[in-house]
Design a protein around this motif. Structure first.
Motif, PDB file in Angstrom:
ATOM      1  N   CYS A  12       0.836  -1.208   0.000  1.00 35.86           N
ATOM      2  CA  CYS A  12       0.000   0.000   0.000  1.00 35.86           C
ATOM      3  C   CYS A  12       0.866   1.252   0.000  1.00 35.86           C
ATOM      4  N   ALA A  13       1.992   1.201   0.710  1.00 35.36           N
ATOM      5  CA  ALA A  13       2.913   2.342   0.695  1.00 35.36           C
ATOM      6  C   ALA A  13       3.490   2.552  -0.700  1.00 35.36           C
ATOM      7  N   ASP A  14       3.823   1.461  -1.387  1.00 33.55           N
ATOM      8  CA  ASP A  14       4.329   1.569  -2.756  1.00 33.55           C
ATOM      9  C   ASP A  14       3.260   2.129  -3.694  1.00 33.55           C
ATOM     10  N   ALA A  15       2.023   1.668  -3.510  1.00 34.12           N
ATOM     11  CA  ALA A  15       0.932   2.147  -4.362  1.00 34.12           C
ATOM     12  C   ALA A  15       0.739   3.650  -4.203  1.00 34.12           C
ATOM     13  N   VAL A  16       0.730   4.111  -2.969  1.00 33.35           N
ATOM     14  CA  VAL A  16       0.544   5.538  -2.708  1.00 33.35           C
ATOM     15  C   VAL A  16       1.738   6.341  -3.223  1.00 33.35           C
ATOM     16  N   ALA A  17       2.932   5.769  -3.137  1.00 32.33           N
ATOM     17  CA  ALA A  17       4.119   6.461  -3.658  1.00 32.33           C
ATOM     18  C   ALA A  17       4.010   6.676  -5.166  1.00 32.33           C
ATOM     19  N   VAL A  18       3.491   5.671  -5.885  1.00 32.44           N
ATOM     20  CA  VAL A  18       3.289   5.817  -7.326  1.00 32.44           C
ATOM     21  C   VAL A  18       2.258   6.907  -7.605  1.00 32.44           C
ATOM     22  N   LYS A  19       1.129   6.839  -6.903  1.00 36.00           N
ATOM     23  CA  LYS A  19       0.042   7.790  -7.136  1.00 36.00           C
ATOM     24  C   LYS A  19       0.488   9.216  -6.809  1.00 36.00           C
ATOM     25  N   ASN A  20       1.147   9.389  -5.677  1.00 35.60           N
ATOM     26  CA  ASN A  20       1.526  10.740  -5.253  1.00 35.60           C
ATOM     27  C   ASN A  20       2.658  11.320  -6.096  1.00 35.60           C
ATOM     28  N   ALA A  21       3.529  10.450  -6.601  1.00 39.23           N
ATOM     29  CA  ALA A  21       4.584  10.935  -7.494  1.00 39.23           C
ATOM     30  C   ALA A  21       3.975  11.516  -8.767  1.00 39.23           C
ATOM     31  N   GLY A  22       2.921  10.875  -9.272  1.00 38.78           N
ATOM     32  CA  GLY A  22       2.238  11.399 -10.446  1.00 38.78           C
ATOM     33  C   GLY A  22       1.544  12.715 -10.160  1.00 38.78           C
ATOM     34  N   LEU A  23       0.881  12.806  -9.004  1.00 39.52           N
ATOM     35  CA  LEU A  23       0.211  14.057  -8.641  1.00 39.52           C
ATOM     36  C   LEU A  23       1.211  15.198  -8.507  1.00 39.52           C
ATOM     37  N   LYS A  24       2.378  14.911  -7.964  1.00 39.74           N
ATOM     38  CA  LYS A  24       3.385  15.957  -7.773  1.00 39.74           C
ATOM     39  C   LYS A  24       3.773  16.597  -9.102  1.00 39.74           C
ATOM     40  N   VAL A  25       3.772  15.795 -10.161  1.00 43.52           N
ATOM     41  CA  VAL A  25       4.122  16.299 -11.486  1.00 43.52           C
ATOM     42  C   VAL A  25       2.907  16.916 -12.182  1.00 43.52           C
ATOM     43  N   ASP A  26       1.761  16.216 -12.102  1.00 45.01           N
ATOM     44  CA  ASP A  26       0.604  16.587 -12.927  1.00 45.01           C
ATOM     45  C   ASP A  26      -0.339  17.579 -12.257  1.00 45.01           C
ATOM     46  N   CYS A  27      -0.477  17.513 -10.934  1.00 45.27           N
ATOM     47  CA  CYS A  27      -1.410  18.402 -10.228  1.00 45.27           C
ATOM     48  C   CYS A  27      -1.043  18.443  -8.755  1.00 45.27           C
TER      49      CYS A  27
END
Length: 329
Positions: A14-29
């Motif tokens: 779950c930590a890895d999943a959130v890291a993927v999601k949040n890394a994308g948000l940091k770039v995109d929004c």
């Protein structure tokens, strides 16, 4: 690449999943609220109303988490559909990972006997191009707005409340946290169904189906997810009929964050400024009850002009536009 279903008990996953999601948000929004591992795990356990979501993590050959597929498959209504989110870590984009996750999701839909896949992405050219390349058709636009309570003019809130009270003298307010009292449950189900009057634009979806069991499931899921649910209801004085309501959930993990879950007014009681009444009353209540609260996020169809006009009076600002697509398999 390996795609595996996540368990809510898999803390590292779950930590890895959130890291993927949040890394994308940091770039995109970067303005959007990031997720937390515990919050993500709770969605896998309980979902919105005890219908858990599914999470599938894509890992590279060396075990690095590179992509994430989230799947929602409602069991109350719209049983022909699933809705998906696809996230690819910015360091691993352009390698076909997103396409592989969409293909995987379509296989899941077929295995479930569902023939429609819904997909949402940020309103960015690359997101739109990706959706259309995979055969999705845009059907609606959802807008994420955020209310900054630290910059809110409470005089405006009070005036909005006072004006709404003057326009709704036939109604009174009831406020509570937690479960709906048993004596109000059936009427609350009927009132909640008023949300089906909100714009659906071109989405091929049925109305939401509500029941006492689903209401209790929602309350259970929010409680188990460690959210405090606040509800303000407008009742007609002469009949006791439930005429309008609003609901905000506040995270206990991050008590500065709240989320608007629902606001609806029964069609027989519209025209009395009940939407403004319950929303302004909620804010005045939360100001005392949740002093750490600094932001409230809400989601509306871009075409929902009436609700947006109230939100704009209450200092809501646009954070993101989400394009909603559907595809028949």
């Amino acid at each position: 690449m390996d795609i595996t279903r996540l368990s809510p008990d898999d803390e590292a996953g779950c930590a890895d999943a959130v890291a993927v999601k949040n890394a994308g948000l940091k770039v995109d929004c970067p303005e959007m609220t990031p997720q937390t591992p515990s919050g993500y795990a709770n969605m896998l356990r309980y979902g919105w109303d005890m219908v858990p979501s599914y999470g599938y993590l894509a890992r590279d050959a060396d075990g690095t988490a590179v992509g994430l597929l989230d799947v929602g498959a409602n069991t109350y209504d719209n049983l022909n559909q699933i809705w998906i989110d696809v996230d690819v870590h910015p360091d691993h984009r352009g390698r076909g990972i997103g396409s592989a996750l969409v293909e995987y999701a379509e296989g899941l839909a077929r295995d479930m006997g569902r023939d429609t896949v819904g997909y949402g992405c940020l309103d960015l050219p690359k997101g739109d191009a990706f959706a259309r390349r995979h055969g999705f058709v845009q059907k609606a636009v959802e807008v994420n707005r955020r209310q900054d309570l630290t910059g809110l003019d409470w005089g405006v809130v009070q005036r909005l409340y006072d004006d709404a009270v003057a326009a709704s003298t036939s109604y009174e307010l009831t406020k509570f946290t937690g479960p709906v009292p048993e004596e109000l449950l059936e009427d609350m189900v009927t009132l909640t169904s008023s949300i089906n009057d909100a714009p659906k634009d071109d989405l091929d979806i049925e109305d939401d189906v509500f029941s006492p069991g689903r209401m209790r499931a929602y309350e259970e899921a929010q409680s188990k997810s460690d959210h405090t649910v606040y509800r303000v209801i407008a009742r007609e004085k002469s009949t006791g009929a439930l005429a309008g309501h609003t609901v905000i959930a506040v995270e206990r993990e991050r008590p500065h964050i709240g989320e608007q879950h629902d606001t609806a007014v029964d069609r027989d009681h519209r025209g009395h400024r009940l939407g403004a009444l319950v929303k302004s009353a909620m804010l005045l209540w939360l100001r005392e009850a949740e002093p750490a609260l600094t932001q409230v996020d809400t989601w509306n169809a871009e075409s929902n002009n009436h609700m947006i006009s109230i939100n704009e009076q209450l200092n809501y600002k646009v954070i993101a536009r989400i394009l909603a697509y559907q595809k028949k398999l």
